[in-house]
Motif scaffolding. Structure first.
Motif, PDB file in Angstrom:
ATOM      1  N   ASN A   1      -5.339  13.403  -1.728  1.00 16.26           N
ATOM      2  CA  ASN A   1      -4.636  12.473  -2.599  1.00 16.26           C
ATOM      3  C   ASN A   1      -3.463  13.150  -3.304  1.00 16.26           C
ATOM      4  O   ASN A   1      -2.392  12.557  -3.447  1.00 16.26           O
ATOM      5  CB  ASN A   1      -5.598  11.858  -3.615  1.00 16.26           C
TER       6      ASN A   1
ATOM      7  N   GLU B   1       0.842  -1.193   0.000  1.00 12.65           N
ATOM      8  CA  GLU B   1       0.000   0.000   0.000  1.00 12.65           C
ATOM      9  C   GLU B   1       0.878   1.244   0.000  1.00 12.65           C
ATOM     10  O   GLU B   1       2.069   1.179   0.232  1.00 12.65           O
ATOM     11  CB  GLU B   1      -0.887   0.049   1.256  1.00 12.65           C
TER      12      GLU B   1
ATOM     13  N   ASN C   1     -18.741  12.408   4.062  1.00 17.60           N
ATOM     14  CA  ASN C   1     -20.089  12.834   3.719  1.00 17.60           C
ATOM     15  C   ASN C   1     -20.074  13.664   2.425  1.00 17.60           C
ATOM     16  O   ASN C   1     -19.535  14.769   2.400  1.00 17.60           O
ATOM     17  CB  ASN C   1     -20.678  13.654   4.870  1.00 17.60           C
TER      18      ASN C   1
ATOM     19  N   SER D   1      -3.153   6.411   3.893  1.00 14.65           N
ATOM     20  CA  SER D   1      -4.424   5.901   3.394  1.00 14.65           C
ATOM     21  C   SER D   1      -5.512   6.939   3.633  1.00 14.65           C
ATOM     22  O   SER D   1      -5.399   7.792   4.504  1.00 14.65           O
ATOM     23  CB  SER D   1      -4.777   4.576   4.061  1.00 14.65           C
ATOM     24  N   MET D   2      -6.537   6.845   2.838  1.00 14.77           N
ATOM     25  CA  MET D   2      -7.646   7.771   2.897  1.00 14.77           C
ATOM     26  C   MET D   2      -8.741   7.181   3.772  1.00 14.77           C
ATOM     27  O   MET D   2      -8.960   5.967   3.750  1.00 14.77           O
ATOM     28  CB  MET D   2      -8.172   7.977   1.473  1.00 14.77           C
ATOM     29  N   HIS D   3      -9.417   8.017   4.534  1.00 14.61           N
ATOM     30  CA  HIS D   3     -10.554   7.523   5.306  1.00 14.61           C
ATOM     31  C   HIS D   3     -11.727   7.281   4.350  1.00 14.61           C
ATOM     32  O   HIS D   3     -11.879   7.951   3.338  1.00 14.61           O
ATOM     33  CB  HIS D   3     -10.934   8.479   6.440  1.00 14.61           C
ATOM     34  N   ASP D   4     -12.532   6.288   4.692  1.00 17.91           N
ATOM     35  CA  ASP D   4     -13.618   5.864   3.810  1.00 17.91           C
ATOM     36  C   ASP D   4     -14.870   6.718   3.976  1.00 17.91           C
ATOM     37  O   ASP D   4     -15.208   7.144   5.069  1.00 17.91           O
ATOM     38  CB  ASP D   4     -13.987   4.396   4.081  1.00 17.91           C
ATOM     39  N   GLN D   5     -15.513   6.927   2.898  1.00 16.83           N
ATOM     40  CA  GLN D   5     -16.844   7.489   2.802  1.00 16.83           C
ATOM     41  C   GLN D   5     -17.102   8.778   3.577  1.00 16.83           C
ATOM     42  O   GLN D   5     -17.983   8.840   4.435  1.00 16.83           O
ATOM     43  CB  GLN D   5     -17.872   6.430   3.224  1.00 16.83           C
TER      44      GLN D   5
ATOM     45  N   GLN E   1     -11.007  13.847  -0.232  1.00 14.18           N
ATOM     46  CA  GLN E   1     -10.199  12.729  -0.736  1.00 14.18           C
ATOM     47  C   GLN E   1      -9.339  13.126  -1.927  1.00 14.18           C
ATOM     48  O   GLN E   1      -8.147  12.836  -1.955  1.00 14.18           O
ATOM     49  CB  GLN E   1     -11.089  11.538  -1.074  1.00 14.18           C
TER      50      GLN E   1
END
Length: 138
Positions: free
Chosen positions: A108, A84, A94, A88-92, A104
């Motif tokens: 990125n 990886e 709002n 890392s990006m946090h998911d979902q 995101q």
């Protein structure tokens, strides 16, 4: 907390490089690193799979497959770190939130540049560089 696989792996390779005529056991290396021999054996396995070390089944010790000047820290990093990216990006987040909607893609860009900078720096440094600095530190 960022893991120490890279640092421990460089430690392992530096020990092996400074003792080329000795078959260092995982117990000996673990004593220097101050960790469990199982950790050392796992990392040696990863370094062997990456072609940086060679071992002989049933025989204690490992040897470098390349000159320390030809082993970059990036090679070691890629051998022992998960595939990886560093961040890392946090998911979902709002999508209805103005920040959540674009965080995101915005992060990125920053994370990609940071990963590239890390890899460039690690690619510019060799195990030989580390060994030279260790000698000066004595």
């Amino acid at each position: 907390m960022i893991n120490s696989r890279l640092a421990v792996s460089v430690h392992i390779l530096a020990l092996i490089a400074t003792h080329p005529d000795q078959a260092l056991s995982s117990e000996y290396i673990a004593g220097s690193v101050n960790t469990n021999p199982v950790v050392i054996r796992r990392l040696i396995g990863s370094l062997r799979q990456a072609g940086l070390l060679t071992t002989v089944a049933g025989k204690t010790g490992a040897t470098l497959t390349k000159d320390p000047a030809d082993i970059t820290l990036l090679m070691i990093y890629r051998a022992v770190e998960p595939k990886e990216t560093l961040f890392s990006m946090h998911d979902q987040p709002n999508p209805a939130c103005p920040v959540g909607r674009d965080i995101q893609s915005t992060l990125n860009q920053s994370f990609t540049r940071a990963q590239q900078a890390l890899e460039e720096e690690l690619g510019a440094e060799t195990l030989s560089d580390i060994l030279h600095r260790l000698v000066r530190a004595r």
